[in-house]
Write an enzyme that holds these catalytic residues in place. Structure first.
Site, PDB file in Angstrom:
ATOM      1  N   SER A 193       0.834  -1.202   0.000  1.00 58.17           N
ATOM      2  CA  SER A 193       0.000   0.000   0.000  1.00 58.17           C
ATOM      3  C   SER A 193       0.864   1.246   0.000  1.00 58.17           C
ATOM      4  O   SER A 193       0.354   2.344  -0.184  1.00 58.17           O
ATOM      5  CB  SER A 193      -0.927  -0.006   1.219  1.00 58.17           C
ATOM      6  OG  SER A 193      -0.184  -0.157   2.390  1.00 58.17           O
ATOM      7  N   HIS A 244      -3.174  -3.482  -5.040  1.00 57.73           N
ATOM      8  CA  HIS A 244      -3.448  -2.936  -3.716  1.00 57.73           C
ATOM      9  C   HIS A 244      -4.906  -3.188  -3.344  1.00 57.73           C
ATOM     10  O   HIS A 244      -5.811  -2.511  -3.844  1.00 57.73           O
ATOM     11  CB  HIS A 244      -3.114  -1.432  -3.710  1.00 57.73           C
ATOM     12  CG  HIS A 244      -3.352  -0.763  -2.403  1.00 57.73           C
ATOM     13  ND1 HIS A 244      -3.635   0.572  -2.281  1.00 57.73           N
ATOM     14  CD2 HIS A 244      -3.365  -1.258  -1.130  1.00 57.73           C
ATOM     15  CE1 HIS A 244      -3.813   0.867  -1.006  1.00 57.73           C
ATOM     16  NE2 HIS A 244      -3.660  -0.228  -0.297  1.00 57.73           N
ATOM     17  N   GLU A 295      -6.623  -1.201  -6.494  1.00 62.82           N
ATOM     18  CA  GLU A 295      -5.723  -0.339  -7.261  1.00 62.82           C
ATOM     19  C   GLU A 295      -4.677  -1.247  -7.909  1.00 62.82           C
ATOM     20  O   GLU A 295      -3.957  -1.954  -7.194  1.00 62.82           O
ATOM     21  CB  GLU A 295      -5.017   0.670  -6.340  1.00 62.82           C
ATOM     22  CG  GLU A 295      -5.867   1.853  -5.926  1.00 62.82           C
ATOM     23  CD  GLU A 295      -5.085   2.884  -5.098  1.00 62.82           C
ATOM     24  OE1 GLU A 295      -5.379   4.065  -5.195  1.00 62.82           O
ATOM     25  OE2 GLU A 295      -4.170   2.490  -4.326  1.00 62.82           O
ATOM     26  N   ASN A 338      -4.510   6.528  -0.991  1.00 56.16           N
ATOM     27  CA  ASN A 338      -3.844   6.889   0.261  1.00 56.16           C
ATOM     28  C   ASN A 338      -3.094   8.217   0.153  1.00 56.16           C
ATOM     29  O   ASN A 338      -2.930   8.931   1.135  1.00 56.16           O
ATOM     30  CB  ASN A 338      -2.890   5.777   0.706  1.00 56.16           C
ATOM     31  CG  ASN A 338      -3.665   4.619   1.330  1.00 56.16           C
ATOM     32  OD1 ASN A 338      -4.849   4.759   1.661  1.00 56.16           O
ATOM     33  ND2 ASN A 338      -3.024   3.469   1.471  1.00 56.16           N
TER      34      ASN A 338
END
Ligand code: CAA
Length: 702
Positions: A414, A435, A447, A485
């Site tokens: 991540s 991800h 992702e 993120n």
């Protein structure tokens, strides 16, 4: 067989007319289809040789609904309601032959027929609510007449399709047939042979009469269906329209349904939901991928690491029917991982969401080993170990030595650099990031991180794997935090600042929830564990005075009973804690931060605009190739309300100019140059442009 128009045929054999439509990919009821249906019906009714009619489709499904791309444009006649009215008025019996998915306008058309037969694996439903509208072609009036208003309101507000078996039990369809068109013809012949009287669905009243007598039953069902849907317009409109089915005469109910439909379809919420519908399909497309690139077979999978994430990913494979082996370092870790999977499935069985035999089948597909040689014979490996570069590097070196050529080597990182991970192998072209979001067996977003050297077949295979695992894959570039993120980090920074400046966690969470997120950021942090962010901050040399102090005091969130909130006696609902406000005030004083009253408007702006600004940077750097991809990431990975269309869609509604002005102001009051508007945002503000215009052209959803 007669070709009525390019998408419609009419075939008359032995007194039965078969009308068929072939409008790939999903037989959406666009203009040509409606025109063809109307004309074919007119001819069949006029033909004295025709005694009964069967309505079917070629291709992969019965009509999957109105053509959504036509919404918002002037409607070309005949309208779907007109077509349905003509079918319903036919003096000759009509049997709809359903397979695949009869959805929305597709099911509504079938409800206009006198009878409905379906193949056993068909599904039927009215999913319009998911597009921010309501069934606008009689669905809210006819379905209650078949299944009763209580069931209809549950089905229409949820928008989830039901199986042929359930549809048969509820009276939506009349028979399940093995061989569809011959079965439908036989059904029609039987209707003729028995001389059955034709009862139109609109004329059936038994189930409505029951609801009229007991409206409280309906109201309870509507209340249950609408729970947790405050702020969303379509579900309430769906419920109102179903209520009309037993309080108004049919024609009036139909008119009211139409009015509600027209109001919703022109509103921002529906526009947002249609935007997400098309965007999620677009997000997995790679603009520079040459035609003909094939994904590899995905018959066997290996997951490295049996922790929460690895276990969740393994469950996704098993749920999709793909055998998967978990590789762990010790038998003890392995057993722990397998036990966790078992108990997660067991909870689903207890809740009634999964049948015991389905659980057994899925568990039988999950194996575990400590022997790495299992990797030699797999199509895809997903590494899901602790987020530590040295460890991942070592693992990828090992994978490189054992895996057969062409195996997709994916890392569920991540935060780490996918190119650096790929460099640990002699085949960086086979490496991508995948991800997953936690819990991996539940969250829809995936992702797919395209490394500098990731090959097209590797990306295509990762996308195919994502779809196989029922995820929504979005291709993103390689950078710190990828798309989701990286933007979240901006919001987190503002969360800390707002505490210092005078807002309490509950104030901010309330604004974010009112906006439509299922949870506010602090409640979310408490759920995930505050120690996670604390560890990352320490590693990166970043401080967050209030949050660090909470962690230093052992307040890690729900698991320790205290975090930003208090959770007494294992409670899961947060209780505000004045001690947190006191702590924030002390830290503010020490840092010389002026505490003040912060308005809801400012909170909302600071919870969204810095993320929009980061989205602009992400687009500048081509980490995302379309603004709509960013919207999909936020809608499916972070709970951004779908009916608000994602951060970029939302930004377009507000306008870049207003956002830039606000960001300049926040950059000034916080002294954070990172809050200054990105170049792309400034350009949009100057030109009056929109995020929607950035990136690859896509189908108009408006
Ligand atoms: N209108 C226009 N295009 C549609 C469409 C529709 N109703 N449904 C699907 N498509 C398009 C998709 O955009 C996609 O296009 P691209 O290949 O160019 O990306 C293509 O058809 C295939 O769709 P999927 O990738 O989703 O295919 P799938 O096999 O995974 O799923 C499906 C098929 C279950 C039918 C799914 O597409 C779906 O759920 N579609 C929407 C169904 C729906 O909402 N119907 C109600 C429409 S509104 C209505 O009918 C209003 C009314 O009351 C009159």
């Amino acid at each position: 067989m007669v070709h009525i128009n390019p998408v419609t045929t009419l075939d008359v054999t032995d007194g039965i007319a078969v009308i068929k439509v072939n409008n790939p990919p999903v037989n959406a009821l666009g203009h040509a289809v409606r025109e063809g249906l109307f004309e074919a019906l007119t001819q069949a009714v006029a033909d004295a040789d025709v005694k009964a009619i069967v309505l079917g489709c070629d291709g992969r499904t019965f009509f999957a609904g109105a053509d959504i791309t036509e919404f918002g444009r002037p409607l070309q006649p005949p309208g779907l309601q007109e077509v349905i009215a003509a079918f319903e008025a036919s003096p000759k019996p009509i049997v709809a032959a359903i397979f695949g998915t009869a959805l929305g306008g597709g099911l509504e058309l079938a409800l206009g027929c006198h009878f409905r037969v379906a193949s056993a694996d068909a599904r039927v439903g009215l999913p319009e609510v998911k597009l921010g509208i309501l069934p606008g072609a009689g669905g809210t009036q006819r379905l209650p007449r078949l299944v009763g208003p209580e069931k209809a309101v549950a089905m229409i507000v949820a928008g989830a399709p039901v199986t042929a078996k359930a549809a048969l039990a509820d009276g939506v369809i009349d028979e399940i047939v093995a061989d569809l068109i011959p079965g439908a013809i036989a059904f029609a012949q039987n209707v003729l042979a028995e001389g059955k009287t034709l009862v139109k669905v609109r004329d059936r009243d038994e189930k409505l009469a029951a609801a009229r007598e007991n409206p409280a039953g309906f109201e309870a069902a509507a209340k249950a269906a609408l729970k947790k849907l405050a702020g969303v317009e379509a579900p309430a409109a769906c419920a109102q329209s179903v209520r009309n089915s037993f309080t108004l005469p049919f024609e009036e109910g139909l008119k009211a349904e139409r009015d509600l439909f027209l109001k919703l379809v022109t509103g921002d919420q529906s526009l947002a939901q249609r935007h997400i519908f098309f965007s999620e399909r677009e997000a997995a497309k790679v603009p520079d991928m040459p035609a003909g690139v094939k994904s590899a077979a995905l018959k066997k999978a290996v997951v490295i690491g049996g922790g929460t994430m690895g276990g969740g990913i393994a469950m996704c494979f098993a749920n999709a029917g793909v055998p998967v082996t978990i590789v762990e370092t010790t038998d003890e870790f392995l057993q722990k991982g397998l036990d966790r999977i078992k108990s997660t499935y067991a909870v689903s069985v207890e809740r009634g969401a999964l049948k015991q035999d389905a659980m057994d089948k899925r568990l039988a597909l999950i194996a575990g080993t400590t022997d790495w040689n299992v990797i030699a014979d797999t199509d895809i490996v997903i590494e899901a170990v602790f987020e530590e570069f040295a460890l991942k590097k070592e693992i990828f070196g090992k994978l490189d030595k054992i895996a057969k050529p062409g195996t997709l080597l994916a890392s569920n990182t991540s935060t780490l650099d996918v190119d650096a991970i790929a460099a640990a192998t002699s085949r960086p072209e086979d490496v991508v990031g995948m991800h997953f979001f936690s819990p991996a067996n539940v969250m829809k977003l995936l992702e797919i991180v395209r490394g500098e050297k990731s090959s097209f077949p590797a990306i295509a295979t990762a996308v195919a794997a994502g779809k196989l695992l029922a995820k929504i894959p979005v291709i993103v570039g390689n950078c710190d935090g990828f798309v989701g993120n990286r933007m979240l980090a901006r919001r987190t920074t503002e969360c800390e600042r707002l505490l210092l400046e005078g807002a309490a966690p509950q104030d901010v969470d309330a604004v974010v929830q009112k906006f439509g997120f299922p949870m506010g950021p602090y409640a979310m942090g408490d759920l995930a564990g505050l120690d996670v962010g604390w560890r990352i901050r320490k590693h990166r040399g970043i401080t967050a005075p209030v949050s660090d102090a909470l962690c230093e005091a052992g307040r890690f969130g729900q698991k320790t009973g205290k975090g930003y909130y208090i959770y007494e006696n294992g409670a899961r609902t947060p209780t505000p804690d004045p001690a947190v406000t006191k702590l924030a005030a002390e830290k503010a004083e020490a840092l010389g931060v002026n505490r003040r009253n912060i308005t809801e408007q400012e909170i909302l702006e600071r919870m969204t605009y810095p993320m929009i600004n980061e989205a602009a940077r992400i687009l500048e750097e081509r980490i995302a190739v379309r603004a709509s991809d960013i919207d999909v990431v936020w809608a499916y990975g972070y709970g951004w309300p779908v009916w608000r269309g994602g951060p970029c869609f939302y930004a377009d509604l507000i306008g870049a100019k207003a956002i830039c002005e606000a960001l300049e102001h926040y950059a000034e009051i916080t002294g954070d140059a990172g809050l200054k508007p990105a170049k792309l945002l400034l350009d949009l503000a100057a030109s009056g442009g929109k995020f929607a215009d950035i990136g690859v052209a896509k189908k108009a959803a408006a």
